[in-house]
Design a protein around this motif. Structure first.
Motif, mmCIF file in Angstrom:
data_model
loop_
_atom_site.group_PDB
_atom_site.id
_atom_site.type_symbol
_atom_site.label_atom_id
_atom_site.label_comp_id
_atom_site.label_asym_id
_atom_site.label_seq_id
_atom_site.Cartn_x
_atom_site.Cartn_y
_atom_site.Cartn_z
ATOM 1 N N ARG A 3 0.849 -1.196 0.000
ATOM 2 C CA ARG A 3 0.000 0.000 0.000
ATOM 3 C C ARG A 3 0.887 1.250 0.000
ATOM 4 O O ARG A 3 1.795 1.368 0.805
ATOM 5 N N LYS A 5 2.312 4.930 0.742
ATOM 6 C CA LYS A 5 2.295 5.650 2.023
ATOM 7 C C LYS A 5 1.499 6.941 1.969
ATOM 8 O O LYS A 5 0.851 7.312 2.938
ATOM 9 N N LYS A 6 1.540 7.654 0.836
ATOM 10 C CA LYS A 6 0.795 8.915 0.779
ATOM 11 C C LYS A 6 -0.535 8.702 0.073
ATOM 12 O O LYS A 6 -0.740 7.716 -0.623
ATOM 13 N N SER A 7 -1.429 9.648 0.255
ATOM 14 C CA SER A 7 -2.768 9.528 -0.319
ATOM 15 C C SER A 7 -2.706 9.657 -1.841
ATOM 16 O O SER A 7 -1.747 10.197 -2.397
ATOM 17 N N ALA A 8 -3.748 9.177 -2.493
ATOM 18 C CA ALA A 8 -3.826 9.268 -3.954
ATOM 19 C C ALA A 8 -3.861 10.723 -4.396
ATOM 20 O O ALA A 8 -3.268 11.082 -5.417
ATOM 21 N N LYS A 9 -4.532 11.570 -3.620
ATOM 22 C CA LYS A 9 -4.592 13.001 -3.952
ATOM 23 C C LYS A 9 -3.201 13.619 -3.903
ATOM 24 O O LYS A 9 -2.811 14.378 -4.790
ATOM 25 N N TYR A 35 -2.718 2.326 -6.046
ATOM 26 C CA TYR A 35 -3.992 2.863 -5.577
ATOM 27 C C TYR A 35 -5.118 2.144 -6.303
ATOM 28 O O TYR A 35 -4.969 1.753 -7.450
ATOM 29 N N GLU A 39 -10.001 5.280 -5.581
ATOM 30 C CA GLU A 39 -9.104 6.326 -5.072
ATOM 31 C C GLU A 39 -8.525 7.160 -6.210
ATOM 32 O O GLU A 39 -8.435 8.386 -6.111
ATOM 33 N N GLU A 42 -11.168 9.510 -7.597
ATOM 34 C CA GLU A 42 -11.397 10.616 -6.666
ATOM 35 C C GLU A 42 -10.256 11.632 -6.727
ATOM 36 O O GLU A 42 -10.491 12.838 -6.672
ATOM 37 N N ALA A 43 -9.029 11.150 -6.844
ATOM 38 C CA ALA A 43 -7.878 12.047 -6.928
ATOM 39 C C ALA A 43 -7.925 12.867 -8.218
ATOM 40 O O ALA A 43 -7.653 14.072 -8.199
#
Length: 151
Positions: A3, A5-9, A35, A39, A42-43
């Motif tokens: 996974r 570490k940082k968000s998809a955005k 991702y 996700e 959404e990003a």
């Protein structure tokens, strides 16, 4: 795949900070990095909301960059299709475009081959193939090389 570490955005913004991307290209890049589809969508929607990503703007830049690289219209269309730009956007961009593709083909041929005459059929074929590989259409190539006969 572990996974991220940082968000998809955050990842999408990081990619866009380096260079402009097409929507589909950015979404594919996020999915390839681990991702999930939701996700990534959404990003991309988040980036669209802030006008950080725009396929029409990306298509305009690709057109001007392709011209600067000495590409013909067929090559530029291929690049836009590969990046996932919708055909309607491409069509609208080209309707607004008043670029002289014949003159561009001639300039590209002159830059590559100089003002030397075509003295053999082999040389004619070589120059023809070069312009074809750059994405110029048959009539543009014939104009650029001053070829009157059928190829």
């Amino acid at each position: 795949m572990p996974r991220p570490k940082k968000s998809a955005k955050a990842a999408a913004v990081a990619y866009l900070s380096r260079r402009d991307h097409a929507e589909k290209e950015l979404q594919q890049k996020l999915v390839a990095r681990g991702y999930d589809e939701q996700e990534a969508q959404e990003a991309v929607a988040f980036c669209q909301d802030y006008n950080w990503i725009d396929d029409a703007r990306y298509a305009e830049r690709t057109l001007s960059n392709g011209i600067a690289k000495g590409w013909g219209l067929l090559r530029i269309r291929q690049e836009l299709a590969y990046k996932g730009i919708h055909e309607a956007i491409v069509q609208q961009l080209l309707e607004e475009d008043e670029f002289d593709w014949f003159g561009h083909a001639k300039a590209v041929a002159l830059r590559k081959f100089g003002a030397t005459e075509i003295d053999t059929p082999k040389e004619k074929a070589r120059r023809f193939r070069f312009l074809q590989s750059r994405g110029f259409e048959l009539e543009e190539i014939r104009y650029a090389l001053n070829i009157d006969d059928e190829y």
